[in-house]
Enzyme design. Structure first.
Site, PDB file in Angstrom:
ATOM      1  N   CYS A   1      25.282  37.378  25.165  1.00  0.00           N
ATOM      2  CA  CYS A   1      25.325  38.833  25.349  1.00  0.00           C
ATOM      3  C   CYS A   1      24.855  39.184  26.762  1.00  0.00           C
ATOM      4  O   CYS A   1      23.649  39.313  27.017  1.00  0.00           O
ATOM      5  CB  CYS A   1      24.461  39.542  24.304  1.00  0.00           C
ATOM      6  SG  CYS A   1      24.442  41.333  24.510  1.00  0.00           S
TER       7      CYS A   1
ATOM      8  N   CYS B   1      22.911  42.401  27.275  1.00  0.00           N
ATOM      9  CA  CYS B   1      21.493  42.301  26.919  1.00  0.00           C
ATOM     10  C   CYS B   1      20.706  41.542  27.999  1.00  0.00           C
ATOM     11  O   CYS B   1      19.596  41.927  28.348  1.00  0.00           O
ATOM     12  CB  CYS B   1      21.303  41.544  25.599  1.00  0.00           C
ATOM     13  SG  CYS B   1      22.468  41.992  24.318  1.00  0.00           S
ATOM     14  N   ASP B   2      21.265  40.448  28.490  1.00  0.00           N
ATOM     15  CA  ASP B   2      20.460  39.513  29.276  1.00  0.00           C
ATOM     16  C   ASP B   2      20.689  39.554  30.782  1.00  0.00           C
ATOM     17  O   ASP B   2      19.965  38.900  31.534  1.00  0.00           O
ATOM     18  CB  ASP B   2      20.722  38.068  28.786  1.00  0.00           C
ATOM     19  CG  ASP B   2      20.191  37.839  27.379  1.00  0.00           C
ATOM     20  OD1 ASP B   2      19.470  38.735  26.888  1.00  0.00           O
ATOM     21  OD2 ASP B   2      20.483  36.795  26.792  1.00  0.00           O
TER      22      ASP B   2
END
Ligand code: NDP
Length: 355
Positions: free
Chosen positions: A161, A164-165
């Site tokens: 993801c 997200c990261d």
């Protein structure tokens, strides 16, 4: 005799637990069948920095344990059990957990015919539960490749993801596996932080839409290696190098790498719902929320005075769905949770109207 419930929620990621929270507060006494490994994809992550209100971020497993505790606090019954079959042909709906004594589950290869045969065997047993309504929230999991090092470094440089990261990769050198819209979207998200983003594309062209493909190809930080597949991920405590292979020439190359993002698609966990509710070509559950052409068509069939009735309802009256099992586009914890809330509110209204 099967136990009877007003609502059964199948699955326990952010959508399932949020649906449970809202359903308990609506006094629907939901039963959550959480799966044997409850909590969903966030149980495999570390720091989640985009959950609203958590200024310092929150560990994925902690977030899920808290969501569960919050739903239980208001009275949701949550069982760590796996649903093996459903029958939505008439209300009350039937739900089975467990397998027949003679079933040899360990030998299943994932072949759809084998799974269908097993489900038929399960349905010969007495159903475990009955429900007036069901919310499907079984989620999806990111496809991986099973190359050496991938599992070892998952969460330590190997990720699925980018939204997200990406901020963890400021000034780093990262790779994205895949050539679809998701891979391009991940690549572009990473360019805001990383110094260099290289796409590893197994063909000589991108599958992504033209406009998305052009954005990646014209971006100064993006490189694309065509006909290239990842062969190995190596490092010490975190990812340090990857090895790739050109599938035309067979030539192998090693690169220094700080991160590898997989964006080669997802597998929706919908096998047991095939034939019970409409699925799209990829196996995602279709709802009236209109994520796909089929969803739009379903929505149009259920519009009253210009408003779609029960947007989270599937093709089967009384069966709802929420989270990544429906949503192949956004796939965020917060969007899944929001859809779980919507499904519980739709269930409440539906039960109230049909009583
Ligand atoms: P896709 O199936 O569209 O693309 C998957 C990509 O991964 C393809 O490039 C495919 O290669 C590659 N791939 C698959 N398996 C392997 C493998 N074993 N090794 C290497 N590469 C592999 O999935 P997406 O997740 O990108 O998108 C899913 C859906 O969501 C699509 O309909 C997409 O359009 C939509 N979407 C739209 C977005 C937007 O509009 N902003 C954003 C994200 C998704 P190959 O081409 O060779 O098959």
């Amino acid at each position: 005799m099967s136990q009877s419930h007003k609502v059964i929620i199948i699955g326990s990621g952010p959508s399932g637990y949020t649906a449970a929270l809202y359903a308990t507060r609506a006094e629907l006494a939901p039963l959550v069948l959480a799966g044997e490994k409850s909590g969903g994809q966030l149980m495999n992550t570390t720091l989640v920095e985009n959950w609203p209100g958590e200024v310092e971020g929150v560990q994925g497993p902690e977030l899920m344990i808290n969501m569960r505790a919050q739903a239980e606090k208001f009275g949701a019954q949550i069982l760590d059990t796996f649903v093996t079959a459903v029958d939505f042909s008439s209300r009350p709906f039937k739900v089975w957990t467990g397998f027949p004594e003679n079933a040899v589950v360990s030998e299943l290869t994932g072949n759809p015919d084998e799974i269908r045969a097993l489900i038929s065997q399960v349905k010969l047993m007495e159903p475990t539960y009955e429900a007036e309504t069901v919310i499907i929230s079984t989620g999806a999991y990111a496809k991986m490749l099973d190359v050496p090092g991938e599992k070892q470094f998952f969460g330590r440089g190997v990720a699925t993801c980018a939204v997200c990261d990406a901020p963890f990769y400021r000034s780093k050198k990262v790779f994205v596996v895949g050539g679809g819209d998701a891979a391009v979207e991940d690549t572009l998200a990473l360019t805001r932080f990383a110094d260099e983003v290289t796409m590893l594309v197994r063909k000589d062209h991108l599958r992504a839409s033209k406009i998305m493909a052009r954005r990646a190809q014209e971006h100064p930080k993006v490189k694309i290696l065509w006909n290239t597949e990842i062969a190995e991920v190596t490092g010490d405590k975190v990812v340090q190098q990857i090895r790739v292979t050109n599938n035309q020439t067979g030539e192998s190359q090693q690169f220094q790498a700080d991160g590898v993002f997989y964006a080669i698609g997802h597998n929706p966990m919908s096998q047991i719902f095939a034939g019970e509710v409409e699925l799209d070509e990829q196996g995602y559950v279709v709802t009236r929320l209109g994520y796909s052409q089929k969803g739009l068509e379903l929505a149009q069939q259920h519009t009253v005075a210009g408003l779609v009735q029960y947007p989270t309802m599937t093709s089967k009256e009384g069966v709802f769905a929420a989270g990544d099992i429906v949503d192949f586009r956004y796939r965020q914890a917060v969007t899944a949770a929001a859809m779980g809330c919507q499904a519980a509110l739709d269930v409440e209204r539906f039960l109230h109207t049909s009583e």
